[in-house]
Structures are given as structure tokens and as C-alpha cells.
Scaffold this motif. Structure first.
Motif, PDB file in Angstrom:
ATOM      1  N   UNK A 180       0.780  -1.210   0.139  1.00  0.00           N
ATOM      2  CA  UNK A 180      -0.001   0.220  -0.104  1.00  0.00           C
ATOM      3  C   UNK A 180       0.746   1.227   0.206  1.00  0.00           C
ATOM      4  N   UNK A 181       1.871   1.219   0.668  1.00  0.00           N
ATOM      5  CA  UNK A 181       2.831   2.507   0.673  1.00  0.00           C
ATOM      6  C   UNK A 181       3.360   2.677  -0.647  1.00  0.00           C
ATOM      7  N   UNK A 182       3.769   1.795  -1.272  1.00  0.00           N
ATOM      8  CA  UNK A 182       4.286   1.942  -2.571  1.00  0.00           C
ATOM      9  C   UNK A 182       3.289   2.536  -3.616  1.00  0.00           C
ATOM     10  N   UNK A 183       2.062   1.976  -3.596  1.00  0.00           N
ATOM     11  CA  UNK A 183       0.845   2.522  -4.441  1.00  0.00           C
ATOM     12  C   UNK A 183       0.550   3.979  -4.017  1.00  0.00           C
ATOM     13  N   UNK A 235      -7.048   6.436 -12.029  1.00  0.00           N
ATOM     14  CA  UNK A 235      -8.081   5.768 -11.139  1.00  0.00           C
ATOM     15  C   UNK A 235      -7.623   4.605 -10.263  1.00  0.00           C
ATOM     16  N   UNK A 236      -7.024   3.835 -10.425  1.00  0.00           N
ATOM     17  CA  UNK A 236      -6.575   2.771  -9.849  1.00  0.00           C
ATOM     18  C   UNK A 236      -5.083   2.476  -9.800  1.00  0.00           C
ATOM     19  N   UNK A 237      -4.452   2.125  -8.657  1.00  0.00           N
ATOM     20  CA  UNK A 237      -2.968   1.570  -8.889  1.00  0.00           C
ATOM     21  C   UNK A 237      -2.651   0.543  -8.033  1.00  0.00           C
ATOM     22  N   UNK A 246       4.926  -6.142 -10.133  1.00  0.00           N
ATOM     23  CA  UNK A 246       3.948  -5.933 -11.343  1.00  0.00           C
ATOM     24  C   UNK A 246       3.233  -4.439 -10.907  1.00  0.00           C
ATOM     25  N   UNK A 247       3.074  -3.619 -11.866  1.00  0.00           N
ATOM     26  CA  UNK A 247       2.222  -2.349 -11.388  1.00  0.00           C
ATOM     27  C   UNK A 247       1.133  -2.400 -12.523  1.00  0.00           C
ATOM     28  N   UNK A 248      -0.002  -2.355 -11.848  1.00  0.00           N
ATOM     29  CA  UNK A 248      -1.335  -2.202 -12.982  1.00  0.00           C
ATOM     30  C   UNK A 248      -1.914  -0.669 -12.454  1.00  0.00           C
ATOM     31  N   UNK A 249      -2.044   0.306 -13.676  1.00  0.00           N
ATOM     32  CA  UNK A 249      -2.430   1.508 -13.649  1.00  0.00           C
ATOM     33  C   UNK A 249      -3.744   1.518 -14.454  1.00  0.00           C
ATOM     34  N   UNK A 250      -4.951   2.109 -13.978  1.00  0.00           N
ATOM     35  CA  UNK A 250      -6.087   2.316 -14.652  1.00  0.00           C
ATOM     36  C   UNK A 250      -6.269   3.810 -14.618  1.00  0.00           C
TER      37      UNK A 250
END
Length: 789
Positions: free
Chosen positions: A486-489, A504-506, A516-520
Motif C-alpha cells: 500500500x505504501x508503494x501504491x 483511477x486505480x493503482x 508488477x504495477x497495474x494502472x487504470x
């Protein structure tokens, strides 16, 4: 002389005292708190802290008496004579009615009301004995209210101390109550000093720094305000110190992500600035020694010990911890469900595998059945039946058995064989031969179908087991290698916001050494935001280079989904040249190349049996299944076995296809090659030389039990991997060149780009067959590049 009887009340009182005299580590800790709370004094020598503490401890008989004596000692050492006497008498009265109080250990509200009346009446009685004023009555009521509130606070903090070794999750109320108890205990230290260094100040500063370092600026400033308010409440300058403590905790928390040293520097800076501004430099000099000592103690505390504080700080900042716990529970539940599904499928697979397969066309039971049927058809109306089957039953039965055994070995019955051994005893041996041949054919047909059924069941069993193992692998991956940060997000969101990139979302998922990083987010329309801003911002947030997985826009309904992974050491680029046999539009060769999960790159070439549409269908099926299964992170062995089973079950005809699979790890340059009936592939090294990768395994779809040969190599920048179909290799057969012709061409060529190399090899192949392709020709060329940061 008879010993006097002890009254039941005295006996019960003595038992209660003995029960409350337990001394252990917890008792010692509670006694220290009791002593300090007994010493804590506010305006006009009021000391409600120890009284409230003892009233609450009456609900815990085990530690009642040690706490009683510790509070009494604290009161005697801190209060003047009349006030000390008043509180000691109050303690004795509370101890006297402790049995009554302990009845309400499950109703803290009633205990608080009892504490209010005891303290208020005690204060009014003391005022009546001295000089009674209206002010004294109001003070007594206020002190009673304070005791009532403190009992409620202690009811949250003290149980945490009593069960500290078994508690794993702490509520916000418990954390706040414990911090208030600690701050009140520090107040009880009062003016104790060593070499003009205030112990109270040293402990106060140390607690604020530790909390700020572990929990951040929000809780650091909150702890500073709480400790500043409680420890300085009996001074005129209390509001000023509350601001100094709070600002120092805030600044210390802001620097916590840098290092422990930066946290202490932040605290010193915050204290220095506000103190000089409000109290002057002389006040700063007086406290600077205490701040320095607190900072040194903090720096000497190991990080493992500081981690213990997290359990308390996350009680307040618990949203992140709750999310992580929720995710862990979901992972555990999913893992359990998947394990159950895995076991169920595995059991089904084992059940399918347990099928009886006939070793012979005719076993003993079948022989008896054939004899019965032949006898019924041929011998039932024979006039010699009585002599054969009644008088010579054993001989006749053995003769039939010998005929059938001979039939099993040769497939058909030789008339001469039967005539020589059977003619003298049977007048209808021609009909017997026809009957035996007829029924044997029926049993042979049944035997073939039984073999086919057993083989099919083995294939189905193998496939079901493969599904089970795939589910188990998914379960293990979910359970072991996926962690959310969560800290990294939050760091990523902050860095993107600095670049004015609204998301919108990370989600940040850590998998062993990879992430793996998913970004919307909404579409950027230009399609180049990933390269211009997003990758750089995310790289700063995570502290290392990242790269986009499958670079390019993947958007739907104005929503863009970006997937970022570890920066890969290498990049692979593939080009293909191909030509169909006899100029057909449809080629029997099918291929794919793509980047798959975990920073790997896949190259696949499949050649279907024959040519045209049928061959294309077989190879396309192979490629399609393999591509989807590898993308789904299913082991390549299971994927290949699945393809083999599909081809064998797909049709009653014999269909198969070759498979040439190469997987390159772009993080370390490892190459793993799997060939199933495929042609040799080649690696042309940048520094010179050509390596051949070959295999003798059969294509998929021929036999149910396949042997998978793996070969591992390493590739580096500039290396070229060349994969070809048999149409390329076989081009040299008519010229008696064999496979060596391609090795020579690759070794001597000086082409640099993948497109040029693929076209060059295809052209050379066509030259050998005079421009007429005898089979589908496909050349795949992949070059390795090193990424530059």
C-alpha cells in the motif's frame, strides 16, 4: 485450650489479600505504572490518576494488592501530609469494598459511577474537615468526573498490557488509551533528574521520536500533542509546549522514510525553530542536552525492537493493515478453495486411469464363451454330439481350446491344421472353423475398441491431472508469491500527481524478486503518455527503472490499462519470412512470438502434417492452445501434454504437428528450448560462431506418452536465434547438402537486421529448389538487444 474461630468475613478478606499478592513480570510492570500514577499531580495537589487506576485494578484481583502498595508509595512521596492522608484513606476504603467493585468487572460504566461517587465524597469530606467552600465542592465533583473518565480509559489500555504476549491485532481505542497511560506515567516522574537532565523530558522526547519514525507525521504530531498536554498541564505555558511537542513530532515523521538519522534531525529542527521563536535561545540550550540523549538512545535501539511499536501504531492507522489482512484472508480462502478443486480433479484423473486393459484377444472366460457359442450353432443338432460332449468331453474341450489358441497366435485358422487334428473326431469341422473364425473376429473387434477406449481414458486422465496440477500451481502462486504494498501504491500516486497524471486505480504486486504495477486511467488520446511521463514518474516512486509490459495502448471504453514491470536487461525483436507450398494461400506452418509474464519472451513455430487447410488447422490449434496456456502461466510441459491429448482425441484420423518452442528470460538472458519433432534451430553469436539446437523427440499427437527434451543456453546482446520449418531444411536434400547447407549460410552471412536475415535465408532456400517450394517454408529470426537505462 481451643483455638478461636476465625469469622467467615475475616477468612474471606485474608483470602482476597493472598489472591491479590501475585508477583510476576506483569505485576512488576503494573506496580511501576501504579507508582508513577500515584505520583502524578495536577493543579492544587489533585491526584485522581492513582485512585482511578486502583479502582479499575479491583476488577483484577490477581494484581490488586501489589498495585495498592505501589500507588500508596507514590502518593506518600509526592503529596503533602493532609492530601496524602486523604488519598491513602480513600485507597483503604476502595480496598475494603473491592469485592463489591469486582462484581461489575464486565460493566465498566458502573465501575466508573462507583469511582465518581467515592472520589467526590472523599474530596467533600476532606473539605468539610478543613474549610468548606463552594470552590472545594466543585473541585471534588470535577475530580470525581476525572476519575470516572480515567477508569474508562484504563479499561482499554490495561487489558492490552495484561495480554500483550497473545494480542496480534489492536484497536484504535486501545492504542489511544495506552498512549494516555504512558503520558500520565511520564508525568509521575515529575522533577526526577540526573546531572540536571530531566528524566521526564528524555522519555517524552524518545517516545515522540519512536512513534514518528514508525507511524509517520500524523501520529507523530498526535503523540507530541498528547504528551505535551499531559506532561505540562500544571504549568502556565502548557499551550506553548503543546505546540512545540506537536510540531517536533510532525517534522520528525516527515523525514522517517529517509532514515533514522533524518528523523532525529527533523525532531531537533522542529524543536529548535519553535522554541527559539516562542521561548528564546536560552530555553533551547536547557533542553538540547535532553533531546540529544533521547536521539542517541533512539539511534541505538535495533530496528527489530522498533518493529514492536508497529503493532500499536497500526491500531490507529489501521486502514492499510486492515486492507492487507483482508487481502491475506482472501488469498487464504482462495488457496483453500483451489486446493480442494485440485484434489477433486486429481482424484477424478486417478479414477479414469484405473481401467482394466485386456492383454489378449481371448482370455479363459472368452474361450469358454466362444466354445459355448460354436457348440450351440454347430453341435446342437449333430448326431455325434453325445459321443463328443458326453463321452469325450475333456478331449473335445481341449481340442477346441487348442484351435482357439492357434487362432489367437495366427489370426486365422489353417484348414490343414484343423483337418489333421480334428477330422477323425468331428464330422462338421468345416462349420466349426467358420464359427471359430466368425466369433474370433467379433472378439478381435471388441478387443480393438477396448484398447482404443483404454487409450482414450488414459488421455482424459492425463488431461484432468494436468488441469489439477495447473490449479495447484495457481494456488501456490497466489499463496506464496503475491504481496500488495500500500505504501508503494501511495508513492506512485503522489509521483504521478506531481506530473499532473490523474489515475483511477493503482496496484503494486510484488512477486518474489519481481513486481508488477497495474494502472487504470482515462485515455490520453495521444497514446504516448506511457513513454513521456508515466514510466519516469513510476520509476522515481519505486526507486528503480520500470518498463511497460507489451508497450502500446491497451484501452477500451475510454479506459486505459497500463501494466509496468521490472526494467528488463534485454529486449527481443522478431521478424518472419514465409512461403506456402505450390503458391497456396493457406500455409501449414503457423507461428507466434510475444512477450509473456515475468519478463520472458516466447517464440513458437508449428508445422502441421501435410499441406494446405488441414495442416494449417493442426498447427494453428497447436499455436493457439500453447499461446493461451503459456500466457496463463501454465507450465510448458503441461501445455504440450494438453496439445498432444487434444490432437489425439480430436479425430479418429492420425493427425500431428511439430512444435518448436523457445522462451527467453529477458532479465538474465537464459534461453530454454523445447522441440517436439521440430527441425534444428541455430544461434549465431555476435562474437562469431554458430550453435545448433536439435532434438530427436516425436511430434505431438502421435503417441499418448510424450518425451519432452529441454535444452538450455545463454544469449547476450547481438546474438541471433534462427528458427525454421522443415521446408527450409529439406531444400538442400535434392542437392545432397543435407542440413549442413543452412549452417554454412548462417555462418557466412553478414546481414544485420532480423528482416534482412529472414529474407536472405528464404531466398537461399528457394535457389536450392529452383524457385518452387516443395513444402511450406518459414523462417523466424530473433535478435537480442541490451536495454539502456
Amino acid at each position: 485450650m481451643q483455638r478461636p474461630q476465625i469469622s467467615s468475613y475475616r477468612r474471606r478478606y485474608i483470602n482476597e489479600i493472598s489472591e491479590g499478592m501475585n508477583v510476576d513480570n506483569t505485576a512488576v510492570f503494573l506496580c511501576v505504572i501504579g507508582f508513577l500514577l500515584g505520583r502524578a499531580v495536577i493543579i492544587d495537589n489533585l491526584g485522581p490518576f492513582g485512585i482511578a487506576y486502583f479502582i479499575y485494578m479491583c476488577t483484577h484481583k490477581k494484581y490488586k494488592m501489589p498495585v495498592f502498595f505501589s500507588i500508596s508509595a507514590g502518593i506518600i512521596l509526592s503529596h503533602s501530609g493532609p492530601h496524602a492522608l486523604r488519598y491513602i484513606i480513600t485507597l483503604f476504603f476502595i480496598n475494603f469494598i473491592s469485592s463489591f467493585i469486582s462484581k461489575y468487572d464486565d460493566n465498566i460504566f458502573r465501575v466508573s459511577i462507583i469511582g465518581f461517587f467515592i472520589t467526590s465524597i472523599s474530596g467533600m469530606t476532606y473539605s468539610l474537615v478543613t474549610d468548606l467552600y463552594m470552590y472545594d465542592i466543585l473541585v471534588s465533583i470535577i475530580e470525581g468526573l476525572a476519575v470516572s473518565s480515567l477508569i474508562y480509559i484504563y479499561s482499554y489500555g490495561i487489558p492490552l498490557i495484561l495480554k500483550r504476549s497473545i494480542r496480534r491485532s489492536i484497536s484504535s481505542e486501545e492504542t489511544i488509551a495506552l498512549s494516555i497511560i504512558i503520558a500520565l506515567s511520564i508525568t509521575g516522574i515529575s522533577n526526577i533528574s540526573l546531572f540536571d537532565v530531566s528524566l521526564k523530558n528524555v522519555l517524552s522526547f524518545l517516545i515522540i521520536i519512536v512513534v514518528a519514525y514508525q507511524a509517520g507525521p500524523a501520529l507523530g504530531s498526535a503523540s507530541g500533542i498528547t504528551i505535551g498536554m499531559i506532561t505540562t498541564m500544571n504549568t502556565v505555558s502548557s499551550p506553548v509546549y503543546i505546540g512545540i511537542y506537536g510540531f517536533s513530532g510532525l517534522l520528525a515523521g516527515l523525514f522517517r522514510k529517509v532514515s533514522k538519522y533524518a528523523t532525529t534531525i527533523g525532531f531537533i529542527m522542529g524543536w529548535s525553530v519553535i522554541t527559539i521563536y516562542t521561548r528564546g535561545s536560552s530555553e533551547l540550550v536547557l533542553t538540547l542536552r535532553e533531546i540529544t540523549i533521547s536521539s542517541l538512545i533512539f539511534l541505538m535501539i535495533p530496528d527489530e525492537k522498533l518493529k514492536y511499536v508497529e503493532k500499536f501504531t497500526k491500531g490507529i492507522l489501521g486502514s492499510e493493515e486492515s486492507s492487507i489482512n483482508y487481502i491475506s484472508r482472501i488469498k487464504e480462502m482462495m488457496n483453500t478453495r483451489l486446493k480442494d478443486v485440485y484434489k477433486a480433479y486429481e482424484e477424478v484423473g486417478v479414477t479414469f486411469e484405473k481401467v482394466r486393459e485386456k492383454d489378449k484377444v481371448l482370455d479363459q472366460r472368452d474361450i469358454a464363451s466362444v466354445i459355448d457359442m460354436v457348440t450351440h450353432d454347430v453341435c446342437s443338432d449333430c448326431p455325434m454330439k453325445r459321443g463328443c460332449w458326453n463321452l469325450k468331453f475333456t478331449k473335445t474341450y481341449n481340442m477346441f481350446t487348442n484351435i482357439l489358441n492357434h487362432l489367437e497366435e495366427d489370426g486365422r485358422i489353417d484348414n490343414n491344421y484343423v483337418k489333421a487334428k480334428f477330422e477323425r473326431d468331428c464330422m462338421r469341422f468345416d462349420d466349426v472353423i467358420k464359427g471359430c473364425n466368425h466369433y474370433f473376429d467379433l472378439f478381435m473387434l471388441n478387443y480393438k475398441w477396448n484398447k482404443k477406449l483404454c487409450e482414450t481414458r488414459r488421455l482424459v486422465s492425463s488431461q484432468i491431472k494436468s488441469i489439477a496440477y495447473s490449479i495447484e500451481n495457481v494456488s501456490n502462486e497466489i499463496n506464496n508469491s503475491m504481496d500488495f504494498d500500500m505504501d508503494m501504491e501511495n508513492n506512485i500516486i503522489v509521483e504521478l500527481d506531481k506530473e499532473n497524471v490523474k489515475v483511477d486505480k493503482v496496484s503494486y504486486i510484488k512477486k518474489n524478486d519481481n513486481f508488477e504495477i497495474n494502472i487504470q486511467k482515462r485515455n490520453c488520446y495521444s497514446g504516448d503518455l506511457c513513454e513521456k511521463k508515466l514510466i519516469n514518474a513510476v520509476s522515481r516512486a519505486v526507486g528503480q527503472e520500470v518498463s511497460a509490459y507489451k508497450m502500446g495502448c491497451r484501452s477500451m471504453n475510454n479506459i486505459c490499462n497500463i501494466r509496468l514491470v521490472n526494467f528488463k536487461k534485454y529486449t527481443a525483436k522478431t521478424d518472419v519470412s514465409y512461403l506456402s507450398k505450390d503458391g497456396n494461400i493457406i500455409s501449414g506452418d503457423n507461428y507466434t512470438y510475444m512477450e509473456i509474464s515475468d519478463g520472458k519472451y516466447m517464440i513458437v513455430l508449428s508445422d502441421g502434417m501435410g499441406k494446405g487447410e488441414k495442416a494449417s488447422e493442426e498447427s494453428a490449434l497447436t499455436i493457439e492452445i500453447l499461446e493461451k496456456m503459456i500466457e496463463a502461466k501454465i507450465d510448458e510441459k503441461i501445455s504440450i501434454e494438453t496439445i498432444n491429448n487434444m490432437l489425439m482425441l480430436k479425430s479418429s484420423d492420425e493427425i500431428f504437428s511439430t512444435l518448436d518452442l523457445s522462451i527467453i528470460d529477458l532479465n538474465n538472458g537464459n534461453l530454454e528450448s523445447v522441440k517436439m519433432g521440430a527441425c534444428p534451430s541455430f544461434i549465431k553469436r555476435k562474437k562469431g560462431g554458430v550453435e545448433v539446437i536439435s532434438s530427436s523427440s516425436l511430434p505431438v499427437g502421435i503417441v499418448s506418452e510424450i518425451k519432452i527434451d529441454r535444452e538450455k543456453r545463454s544469449v547476450r546482446e547481438g546474438d541471433i536465434i534462427i528458427t525454421v520449418s522443415d521446408g527450409i531444411i529439406d531444400a538442400g536434400k535434392d542437392k545432397n547438402l543435407g542440413e549442413n547447407w543452412l549452417y554454412t549460410v548462417i555462418e557466412k552471412m553478414d546481414k544485420k537486421t532480423t528482416k534482412e536475415i529472414a529474407k536472405h535465408i528464404l531466398d537461399k532456400s528457394l535457389e536450392l529448389v529452383d524457385g518452387k517450394a516443395q513444402d511450406d517454408m518459414t523462417v523466424m529470426v530473433t535478435k537480442i538487444w541490451r536495454n539502456r537505462k
